[in-house]
Motif scaffolding. Structure first.
Motif, PDB file in Angstrom:
ATOM      1  N   UNK A  55     -11.329 -72.094 -99.598  1.00  0.00           N
ATOM      2  CA  UNK A  55      -9.943 -73.199 -98.759  1.00  0.00           C
ATOM      3  C   UNK A  55     -10.605 -74.321 -98.335  1.00  0.00           C
ATOM      4  N   UNK A  56     -12.094 -74.603 -97.865  1.00  0.00           N
ATOM      5  CA  UNK A  56     -12.309 -75.352 -97.575  1.00  0.00           C
ATOM      6  C   UNK A  56     -12.675 -76.303 -98.682  1.00  0.00           C
ATOM      7  N   UNK A 105     -20.872 -68.728 -92.571  1.00  0.00           N
ATOM      8  CA  UNK A 105     -20.610 -69.510 -93.728  1.00  0.00           C
ATOM      9  C   UNK A 105     -20.707 -71.459 -93.425  1.00  0.00           C
ATOM     10  N   UNK A 106     -20.555 -71.570 -92.548  1.00  0.00           N
ATOM     11  CA  UNK A 106     -21.340 -73.327 -92.731  1.00  0.00           C
ATOM     12  C   UNK A 106     -22.369 -73.499 -93.217  1.00  0.00           C
ATOM     13  N   UNK A 135     -23.851 -84.207-101.639  1.00  0.00           N
ATOM     14  CA  UNK A 135     -23.503 -84.272 -99.785  1.00  0.00           C
ATOM     15  C   UNK A 135     -22.315 -84.753 -99.403  1.00  0.00           C
ATOM     16  N   UNK A 136     -22.001 -85.723 -99.359  1.00  0.00           N
ATOM     17  CA  UNK A 136     -20.492 -86.307 -99.035  1.00  0.00           C
ATOM     18  C   UNK A 136     -19.206 -84.794 -99.609  1.00  0.00           C
ATOM     19  N   UNK A 141     -16.182 -80.563 -96.693  1.00  0.00           N
ATOM     20  CA  UNK A 141     -15.772 -79.130 -97.079  1.00  0.00           C
ATOM     21  C   UNK A 141     -16.805 -78.080 -95.410  1.00  0.00           C
ATOM     22  N   UNK A 142     -17.624 -79.395 -94.587  1.00  0.00           N
ATOM     23  CA  UNK A 142     -17.897 -78.052 -93.240  1.00  0.00           C
ATOM     24  C   UNK A 142     -16.882 -78.895 -92.318  1.00  0.00           C
ATOM     25  N   UNK A 143     -16.736 -80.028 -92.160  1.00  0.00           N
ATOM     26  CA  UNK A 143     -15.718 -80.755 -91.113  1.00  0.00           C
ATOM     27  C   UNK A 143     -14.411 -79.385 -90.899  1.00  0.00           C
TER      28      UNK A 143
END
Lengths: 566, 89
Positions: A55-56, A105-106, A135-136, A141-143
């Motif tokens: 979903x991210x 997950x992160x 990386x961007x 996605x991490x955010x």
């Protein structure tokens, strides 16, 4: 440098002013890249974690696609390609693998991104550059996964002050001038790309501001791009003063136009630094006497192969045409290990700033220099422009002679050298005997005189062009130029500092080239002072013990008509 | 299983815009399609990262394979795509 305590968050603090002007507005914080939290536990339910990860990534892809829809052509292609990365099945597969191996997950998302980043870095060249995009995507996605703000500049619609740890050149270049009233960074130096681009764009900017990234978004701040002073939650009185000063300055500058000249009639040509066709069109529309530094790197840097003579000639024609009969000083290709060219890579170097860059690269690849000179000669002939060509990183008289001969052989009338190596400044009498003009590159001259890397913001004090040692080296170069009767100018950022400009003229400089936004105030400064006054200020500055003392004494002795609007 | 061999016509090789166009076209077929350089492991043709990491340069041959209904027609259209200089368009 001491970090200010939170108690000072309401007060004033000082960074380094790198782009003039004053502004007032709310803070927009540029969010830093997102990292996975340290010591994240393994996903309790890997299946559920995978659903969240998918979903991210899908959310990131939709964001990018939506942005692509409203972007221009180039940006659209980039955003669409980046959205494809966010939808990549391989990335999800790699994340799944890391999840089942016991990562949170992160951490799994980060590891999946780094798997591909390592592959791409190993492939090198074009692929290595795509690592930034990859990386961007990972960071975005991490955010989403962690529920924190997306990295980069958040969307905003009120004119604001953009605050960041540092800005990448691409981020600075894509800022909306109508919405960004000022730029403030915690890192960066006075000759960093952010500083140069901001000045070029006419946006007030301050770098090296301690604690900048901890200012709460929305905080009203006042920015003074001349003094480097930044005031949080300023009083109405302060903003009023700022506005008054700005108005006074505008009023002073309104009456100042035409060629640069001291109060007693000594001419000092005021020129623009440009880096491309768009800059040329903008600068030519302004009240400048021409171009003192046309950086030609852009013609080469974006290309995977050497541009042909015809391709180059077309670009040069577009740059020269807007200036009509005004002079355009062209610096030949200044590349090297830090600005590598795909087609002229001499390999990595331990010390790129001291390596085979500038004219030294041209000596290894004379074919590149010759094709550039040939193209310039064609463009000069077609447009009838006053083209003068100079070489970067010249150290000796032999190099100057070698370059000058090639310029003349290609049918160009005037050759010159940049004085940015202290050795060339010390021996200016012999180096300048070989050429028609010289230009002091004060940024590199300061870097080499003080042995301080200009890319290191922490060394800004050493790189200060007010350093008396740097002024001494400039004075020596000017003395050599006086002996040979060679005109010598300045094309570093120092030329755009109105107080320093007076000192430089006093030392014997006959032209000043700068970001076009700085020309007005420098013209005004010159108009208030006679040549003997400039000479006196120069001598006071050289007699000072420290850079700070040099600035203080010149500020104290310059005419108040100037200092009250600085 | 359908199979085709094609030479990369794009002057910059199979990355940047050409890779992006190829991957989008492969995904639109809805089939499982793989791409491989001669003598190397095949990779998922709908993954932009995998296709870029292949590092297929201008003039190199790649092999496409696909399974399922319409596989032949799908590969024919992808072969046609790779035979053009996508970067110049």
């Amino acid at each position: 440098m001491a970090e200010p305590s939170s108690a000072t968050l309401s007060g004033a603090r000082v960074g380094i002013g790198v782009s003039p002007g004053t502004a007032f507005g709310p803070v927009v914080q540029v969010a830093p890249p997102v990292r996975p939290p340290a010591g994240e536990p393994a996903a309790a339910d890997p299946e559920a974690a995978l659903v969240r990860i998918k979903a991210a990534f899908e959310g990131v892809a939709q964001d990018l696609t939506a942005r692509a829809a409203t972007a221009d052509d180039t940006a659209q292609q980039i955003l669409t390609a980046t959205a494809l990365i966010a939808r990549d099945k391989g990335l999800i597969k790699a994340a799944t693998k890391h999840l089942s191996a016991g990562k949170g997950p992160a951490a799994a998302v980060d590891a999946a991104v780094e798997d591909y980043a390592a592959q791409f870095t190993a492939l090198g060249g074009y692929f290595a550059e795509r690592v930034t995009d990859l990386r961007d995507v990972g960071s975005r996605a991490l955010a989403r996964l962690l529920g924190v703000p997306a990295p980069g500049i958040p969307p905003f619609s009120v004119p604001s002050v953009v605050v960041a740890e540092d800005l990448a050149p691409a981020e600075t270049a894509t800022l909306d001038r109508s919405l960004v009233v000022a730029i403030v960074t915690q890192a960066g130096g006075r000759t960093s790309h952010t500083a140069i681009l901001a000045a070029q764009m006419g946006i007030p900017a301050v770098v090296q501001l301690p604690g900048a990234t901890r200012i709460a978004p929305g905080t009203p701040i006042a920015v003074d791009g001349d003094t480097g002073e930044v005031t949080l939650n300023p009083t109405a009185q302060y903003v009023e003063d700022l506005v008054v000063r700005r108005r006074r300055r505008t009023a002073a500058l309104v009456g100042s136009h035409g060629p640069g000249v001291t109060r007693d009639g000594h001419p000092v040509a005021l020129l623009a630094n440009i880096g491309g066709v768009e800059d040329a069109v903008q600068a030519a529309a302004l009240d400048v006497e021409g171009v003192g530094l046309f950086r030609t790197e852009f013609v080469f840097l974006s290309s995977e192969r050497a541009p042909t003579v015809a391709e180059q000639a077309e670009i040069y024609r577009q740059v020269l045409t807007p200036f009509g009969r005004r002079r355009v000083v062209v610096r030949t290709l200044d590349a090297g290990a830090d600005k590598p060219l795909a087609f002229a890579n001499l390999g990595p170097e331990e010390n790129p700033a001291l390596g085979r860059r500038g004219l030294r690269l041209s000596a290894e690849r004379p074919d590149l220099l010759d094709s550039q000179l040939e193209a310039l000669a064609i463009a000069a002939r077609d447009t009838g422009a006053d083209v003068r060509v100079m070489a970067p990183m010249v150290a000796t008289a032999e190099e100057a002679a070698w370059f000058s001969r090639r310029v003349k052989e290609n049918g160009l009338p005037k050759s010159g050298v940049m004085i940015e190596v202290p050795g060339a400044a010390l021996r200016a009498e012999h180096v300048l005997a070989e050429v028609d003009f010289a230009s002091l590159g004060t940024n590199d001259l300061a870097q080499y005189t003080m042995a301080a890397d200009r890319m290191q913001g922490e060394l800004s004090d050493l790189l200060d062009p007010w350093q008396p040692a740097v002024l001494d080296v400039i004075a020596l170069a000017c003395r050599g130029a006086a002996v040979t009767g060679t005109p010598i100018g300045v094309c570093g950022e120092a030329g755009g500092d109105p107080l320093l400009a007076l000192v430089l003229v006093g030392l014997g400089v006959s032209s000043l080239s700068m970001a076009p936004s700085k020309v007005g105030i420098v013209r005004f400064a010159l108009s208030l002072h006679s040549l003997p006054e400039c000479q006196r200020l120069a001598s006071l500055a050289r007699d000072a013990r420290t850079a700070r003392d040099a600035l203080d004494v010149v500020r104290a002795e310059a005419r108040t008509g100037l200092t009250e609007i600085l | 299983m359908a199979r085709r061999t094609v030479t990369i016509a794009s002057s910059v090789g199979l990355h940047a815009r050409p890779a992006s166009l190829f991957v989008q076209a492969a995904a639109e077929t809805g089939l499982d399609i793989e791409i491989a350089k001669k003598g190397e492991e095949p990779v998922d043709a709908t993954s932009i990262l995998a296709v870029m990491a292949l590092g297929a340069e201008h003039g190199q041959e790649v092999e496409l394979t696909a399974e399922g209904d319409g596989a032949d027609a799908a590969l024919d259209s992808l072969v046609e795509l790779l035979s053009r200089d996508l970067d110049a368009e």
